[in-house]
Motif scaffolding. Structure first.
Motif, PDB file in Angstrom:
ATOM      1  N   ILE A  40       0.853  -1.194   0.000  1.00 16.57           N
ATOM      2  CA  ILE A  40       0.000   0.000   0.000  1.00 16.57           C
ATOM      3  C   ILE A  40       0.886   1.241   0.000  1.00 16.57           C
ATOM      4  O   ILE A  40       1.856   1.336   0.750  1.00 16.57           O
ATOM      5  N   LEU A  41       0.540   2.191  -0.857  1.00 13.91           N
ATOM      6  CA  LEU A  41       1.293   3.435  -0.973  1.00 13.91           C
ATOM      7  C   LEU A  41       0.825   4.444   0.074  1.00 13.91           C
ATOM      8  O   LEU A  41      -0.369   4.689   0.231  1.00 13.91           O
ATOM      9  N   TYR A  42       1.795   5.024   0.791  1.00 16.79           N
ATOM     10  CA  TYR A  42       1.485   6.044   1.791  1.00 16.79           C
ATOM     11  C   TYR A  42       2.322   7.293   1.504  1.00 16.79           C
ATOM     12  O   TYR A  42       3.426   7.219   0.926  1.00 16.79           O
ATOM     13  N   HIS A  43       1.818   8.441   1.950  1.00 21.47           N
ATOM     14  CA  HIS A  43       2.621   9.642   2.047  1.00 21.47           C
ATOM     15  C   HIS A  43       3.290   9.650   3.426  1.00 21.47           C
ATOM     16  O   HIS A  43       2.627   9.374   4.428  1.00 21.47           O
ATOM     17  N   LYS A  44       4.563   9.941   3.419  1.00 18.59           N
ATOM     18  CA  LYS A  44       5.338   9.932   4.654  1.00 18.59           C
ATOM     19  C   LYS A  44       5.531  11.355   5.158  1.00 18.59           C
ATOM     20  O   LYS A  44       5.997  12.231   4.418  1.00 18.59           O
ATOM     21  N   TYR A  45       5.185  11.566   6.428  1.00 19.54           N
ATOM     22  CA  TYR A  45       5.382  12.856   7.081  1.00 19.54           C
ATOM     23  C   TYR A  45       6.299  12.662   8.293  1.00 19.54           C
ATOM     24  O   TYR A  45       6.198  11.651   8.991  1.00 19.54           O
ATOM     25  N   CYS A  46       7.183  13.610   8.516  1.00 18.82           N
ATOM     26  CA  CYS A  46       8.160  13.478   9.595  1.00 18.82           C
ATOM     27  C   CYS A  46       8.197  14.758  10.434  1.00 18.82           C
ATOM     28  O   CYS A  46       7.915  15.853   9.944  1.00 18.82           O
ATOM     29  N   ILE A  47       8.575  14.586  11.689  1.00 19.05           N
ATOM     30  CA  ILE A  47       8.754  15.711  12.601  1.00 19.05           C
ATOM     31  C   ILE A  47       9.948  15.418  13.499  1.00 19.05           C
ATOM     32  O   ILE A  47      10.182  14.265  13.873  1.00 19.05           O
ATOM     33  N   LYS A  48      10.695  16.461  13.828  1.00 14.40           N
ATOM     34  CA  LYS A  48      11.800  16.341  14.787  1.00 14.40           C
ATOM     35  C   LYS A  48      11.692  17.493  15.751  1.00 14.40           C
ATOM     36  O   LYS A  48      11.847  18.659  15.378  1.00 14.40           O
TER      37      LYS A  48
END
Length: 395
Positions: free
Chosen positions: A386-394
């Protein structure tokens, strides 16, 4: 419910074991006896009277217990006068914090009542303790449970409402015999102590707080751990009995259309779902101390999930954030309230600062919400086809 915390004294509140060992060594030296250096440490957690009786037997002394005790007390008083009482680092702060938070505190020590009172007075912590209980006032010393059972009676609490802190093998055995969970403090000055029966081991008190005690208590009694409290919510581990309510949320099309993996879980039979969750409790909650937790209203109603799970991305592990709120409770800012709380928890408890969220491309509302939390889009990722959009936070 955890209501009481019971402290051992010697080796837990004061770093006294070297002083006690030196005192008996000096007392015997005055009788011409050279005591092996490690000999006194076998009696840590037991009473002075028992130690003196065994010394008389082991070294075939003609002196009485009373006379030997006088020599010992004189030697100990000299050392205390010279060195004072040395508190274990950070334990005074811990005691005062637990007292402020409303826990019933007691000392259950093998020292005499006079010694316990002298220590608490000198360290200015007497007002923190409801009861000071001496092993010299019970029939059997540690490792028998007598002193802890007496402490429970004086606190008017049950074994199921307390937790103990001990540094000795005898003390840990006594706690277990009393049916009370015990935190084993590894004090390097307490000699080679077998603390393997303790529920958990700690090497210091600098990062120990009431949440740590609550978690240890819950693990011992197989209760769900509360992860965070907010103004309106409780975030906690989901018990097996709440799986039917969770499945009912999963089965709503507004929820499962964006959570395909959870949708598959919603098709499990009730028996299969419960067995899977029992495994999840053991593998995620108890082993990693992470997982997808329940979002509950203060009234007790389960309204969603949020949490943190390890995510394997190529050759490294990232921390994945997951969340959803049941349809009737959306647009009330519950998701933000819960996520702010668990991000704070992760930073405080595990020193985690980087997180990933995988969001289906069509879930535009969740993508916008992630951005409001401070997440940034960082590309696409495929998981389980399954294709997902990846979001990141630091942080």
């Amino acid at each position: 419910m955890l209501k009481g915390v019971i402290f051992d004294m010697d080796g837990v509140i004061i770093d006294s074991e070297p002083s006690h060992a030196k005192a008996i060594e000096n007392a015997l030296s005055s009788l011409g006896i050279s005591l092996p250096k490690e000999y006194p440490y076998r009696f840590i957690g037991s009473t002075t009277e028992y130690m003196l009786k065994m010394i008389i037997i082991d070294f075939n002394l003609s002196v009485s217990v009373k006379a030997l005790n006088e020599l010992y007390n004189e030697a100990l008083a000299t050392l205390i006068k010279e060195e004072g009482y040395i508190p274990v680092p950070y334990v005074i702060d811990l005691i005062r914090n637990l007292h402020r938070e409303g826990y019933s505190l007691a000392i259950a020590s093998s020292s005499t009542p006079e010694e316990i009172a002298a220590v608490t007075d000198a360290l200015e912590i007497s007002s923190c303790f409801e009861k000071l209980v001496s092993g010299a006032t019970v029939q059997h010393p540690k490792p028998a449970p007598d002193v802890f059972l007496k402490t429970l009676s004086e606190l008017n609490l049950e074994a199921s409402e307390c937790i103990i802190i001990e540094d000795s093998s005898n003390g840990v055995k006594a706690a277990c015999a009393a049916g009370i969970p015990v935190i084993g403090y590894i004090n390097p000055n307490s000699g080679n102590q077998d603390l393997s029966l303790a529920s958990i081991l700690v090497e210091g008190f600098d990062e120990i707080d009431s949440a740590f005690f609550e978690k240890t208590y819950c693990r011992y009694h197989n209760l769900p751990v509360i992860i965070a409290k907010t103004e309106r919510l409780l975030i906690k581990e989901i018990p097996v009995e709440d799986i039917p309510a969770l499945k009912a949320i999963y089965q709503k099309s507004e929820i499962n259309k964006f959570l395909p993996e959870l949708y598959n879980a919603s098709l499990d039979s009730p028996e299969t779902a419960i067995q899977k969750h029992k495994a999840y409790i053991k593998n995620m909650y108890q082993f990693y101390n992470l997982g997808l937790w329940g979002v509950y209203l203060k009234s007790g109603e389960l309204i969603g999930q949020c949490g943190i799970e390890p995510l394997q991305v190529e050759d490294k592990v990232e921390m994945e954030i997951g969340y959803f709120i049941d349809v009737p409770y959306q647009k009330n800012h519950y998701a933000k309230e819960a996520l702010d709380a668990i991000l704070t928890y992760a930073a405080r408890s595990f020193n985690l600062s980087s997180f990933t969220a995988l969001i289906l491309p069509e879930n535009t509302a969740s993508s916008k919400f992630a951005v409001t939390l401070g997440f940034s889009y960082s590309g696409e990722i495929t998981r389980n086809g399954i294709l997902y959009h990846k979001y990141c936070i630091k942080n």
